[in-house]
Design a protein around this motif. Sequence first.
Motif, PDB file in Angstrom:
ATOM      1  N   PRO A 117       0.824  -1.208   0.000  1.00  0.00           N
ATOM      2  CA  PRO A 117       0.000   0.000   0.000  1.00  0.00           C
ATOM      3  C   PRO A 117       0.854   1.250   0.000  1.00  0.00           C
ATOM      4  N   GLY A 118       0.280   2.334  -0.506  1.00  0.00           N
ATOM      5  CA  GLY A 118       0.904   3.641  -0.366  1.00  0.00           C
ATOM      6  C   GLY A 118       0.221   4.392   0.753  1.00  0.00           C
ATOM      7  N   LYS A 119       0.831   5.465   1.184  1.00  0.00           N
ATOM      8  CA  LYS A 119       0.197   6.302   2.208  1.00  0.00           C
ATOM      9  C   LYS A 119      -1.184   6.746   1.718  1.00  0.00           C
ATOM     10  N   SER A 162       5.315  -2.479   5.230  1.00  0.00           N
ATOM     11  CA  SER A 162       6.615  -1.815   5.373  1.00  0.00           C
ATOM     12  C   SER A 162       6.421  -0.309   5.327  1.00  0.00           C
ATOM     13  N   LEU A 163       6.904   0.381   6.346  1.00  0.00           N
ATOM     14  CA  LEU A 163       6.836   1.848   6.327  1.00  0.00           C
ATOM     15  C   LEU A 163       7.619   2.402   5.140  1.00  0.00           C
ATOM     16  N   LEU A 164       8.802   1.864   4.919  1.00  0.00           N
ATOM     17  CA  LEU A 164       9.678   2.429   3.884  1.00  0.00           C
ATOM     18  C   LEU A 164       9.098   2.214   2.486  1.00  0.00           C
ATOM     19  N   ALA A 165       8.593   1.015   2.231  1.00  0.00           N
ATOM     20  CA  ALA A 165       8.038   0.740   0.902  1.00  0.00           C
ATOM     21  C   ALA A 165       6.698   1.454   0.704  1.00  0.00           C
ATOM     22  N   SER A 166       6.034   1.792   1.792  1.00  0.00           N
ATOM     23  CA  SER A 166       4.742   2.476   1.677  1.00  0.00           C
ATOM     24  C   SER A 166       4.869   3.990   1.574  1.00  0.00           C
TER      25      SER A 166
ATOM     26  N   LYS B 119       5.313   8.007  12.380  1.00  0.00           N
ATOM     27  CA  LYS B 119       5.274   8.908  11.228  1.00  0.00           C
ATOM     28  C   LYS B 119       5.978  10.215  11.583  1.00  0.00           C
ATOM     29  N   PHE B 160      12.388  -1.652  13.162  1.00  0.00           N
ATOM     30  CA  PHE B 160      11.292  -2.514  12.709  1.00  0.00           C
ATOM     31  C   PHE B 160      10.473  -1.752  11.680  1.00  0.00           C
ATOM     32  N   ASP B 161      10.469  -2.267  10.470  1.00  0.00           N
ATOM     33  CA  ASP B 161       9.888  -1.569   9.320  1.00  0.00           C
ATOM     34  C   ASP B 161       8.462  -2.056   9.071  1.00  0.00           C
ATOM     35  N   SER B 162       7.493  -1.324   9.585  1.00  0.00           N
ATOM     36  CA  SER B 162       6.087  -1.719   9.421  1.00  0.00           C
ATOM     37  C   SER B 162       5.220  -0.479   9.269  1.00  0.00           C
ATOM     38  N   LEU B 163       4.447  -0.420   8.204  1.00  0.00           N
ATOM     39  CA  LEU B 163       3.519   0.699   8.041  1.00  0.00           C
ATOM     40  C   LEU B 163       2.505   0.735   9.179  1.00  0.00           C
ATOM     41  N   LEU B 164       1.979  -0.431   9.520  1.00  0.00           N
ATOM     42  CA  LEU B 164       0.906  -0.467  10.523  1.00  0.00           C
ATOM     43  C   LEU B 164       1.407  -0.057  11.906  1.00  0.00           C
ATOM     44  N   SER B 166       3.934   1.754  12.493  1.00  0.00           N
ATOM     45  CA  SER B 166       4.437   3.131  12.453  1.00  0.00           C
ATOM     46  C   SER B 166       3.326   4.165  12.369  1.00  0.00           C
ATOM     47  N   GLU B 177      -5.901   5.681   7.419  1.00  0.00           N
ATOM     48  CA  GLU B 177      -5.226   4.385   7.592  1.00  0.00           C
ATOM     49  C   GLU B 177      -6.020   3.493   8.562  1.00  0.00           C
ATOM     50  N   TYR B 181      -7.189  -0.134   7.447  1.00  0.00           N
ATOM     51  CA  TYR B 181      -6.489  -1.326   7.958  1.00  0.00           C
ATOM     52  C   TYR B 181      -6.946  -1.784   9.343  1.00  0.00           C
ATOM     53  N   ARG B 202      -4.240  11.596  -2.356  1.00  0.00           N
ATOM     54  CA  ARG B 202      -4.532  10.592  -1.333  1.00  0.00           C
ATOM     55  C   ARG B 202      -5.970  10.669  -0.859  1.00  0.00           C
TER      56      ARG B 202
END
Lengths: 215, 215
Positions: A117-119, A162-166, B119, B160-164, B166, B177, B181, B202
């Motif tokens: 996913p993207g932001k 992944s925060l970085l990939a998102s 973030k 730790f690289d996680s969108l959720l 973070s 978000e 999610y 967005r």
Amino acid sequence: MRAVIPYKKENAKSRLSPVLSKEEREEFVELMLRDVVDSLLCAGITNIDILTTSSKGVPEDLEVNLVVTEPGLNVSINEYLRTVDEPTMIIMADLPLVGSSHLKKITSFPEDVVIVPGKGGGTNILFLSQPKEFTVKYHGCSFLSHCDITNDLGKSIRIFDSLLASTDIDEPHDIVELLIYGDGLAKEYVEKRFCTETGEGRVKISASSKLSGFI
Amino acid sequence: MRAVIPYKKENAKSRLSPVLSKEEREEFVELMLRDVVDSLLCAGITNIDILTTSSKGVPEDLEVNLVVTEPGLNVSINEYLRTVDEPTMIIMADLPLVGSSHLKKITSFPEDVVIVPGKGGGTNILFLSQPKEFTVKYHGCSFLSHCDITNDLGKSIRIFDSLLASTDIDEPHDIVELLIYGDGLAKEYVEKRFCTETGEGRVKISASSKLSGFI
């Protein structure tokens, strides 16, 4: 396996216009593209197509193939997908924080579709094991659209967390993440122009003092 | 192993005031706290301390210990850390997207310090194998501060690289978000009040039509 990167240089990234001029945004997207291509190559994905409406905007020294299309992101990607017969990664050009380790993980999952996913509900990366059957639907809440499309096809899906990939770099506050976590050409570019400013709440960017007269 | 959650209910989350009233924000932070406690318990972390300046704001039915402190996030956490003798997770209360699977992974790494960025340069979770030696420094770009503090102590660190994990819910656009999610009490709460609005760029939130007269 191949990757396709939709790319537009001209007047790109209009939402960054409060902090970067048109020329700067065009320079910046090219550097982000270079970072993405570099990560793909480092991950061993060497068959890279750039999907663009004009070959003029794509740097000539990149080890990529050009696919010139009509305008329209969804139409052009969907037409492209009909032509490919191997697992394909659709990856956006504004992901300078995606590293080769992310890409290796994404391509190693057994699911039919991997989505990053993207932001704000977007889709940064789609990895499709059978691209011919898939129809993309970018814009709006494309993350949920792509989940629905996958389910409707009866395919399995993996959401890559992944925060970085998102982190797609679309709005001025995204540049904060690039300053903190980046390590490529795009990071270098923003580092010359911005610094972080702390106060109440999240970190913000401000013009670097050396360049403050120019931006 | 234990976890500590700094918690403030009164007039919490002022940056959400454009979309939620004071009373709503106070309800909302309590639900986010419940989601975080639930994830900790599901991950097998049952020794949970809530660090708060007033025991009044903490729901009585939660399976947690109360540690009442003076105001000041850094001072109160650092005082707390001096009193603990076991691996300790400092976890913020505004992380309704953190699941037990994240927490299990975080506690399984061999590094001395595991950090989950928030973030915009923040720190959402710090897992300290030897908390007594560590001094936290929240506010500002605390992610980088905590990396520096770890390095200065000669300790190893894992990011730790996680969108959720973070995604701390601090600003109105973070609610997008949560809507996409989330799956706990906080998600239910915002789902009654907001829907997603798509357009250029967005996804944004807008008031749910049923409730639009109230917010």
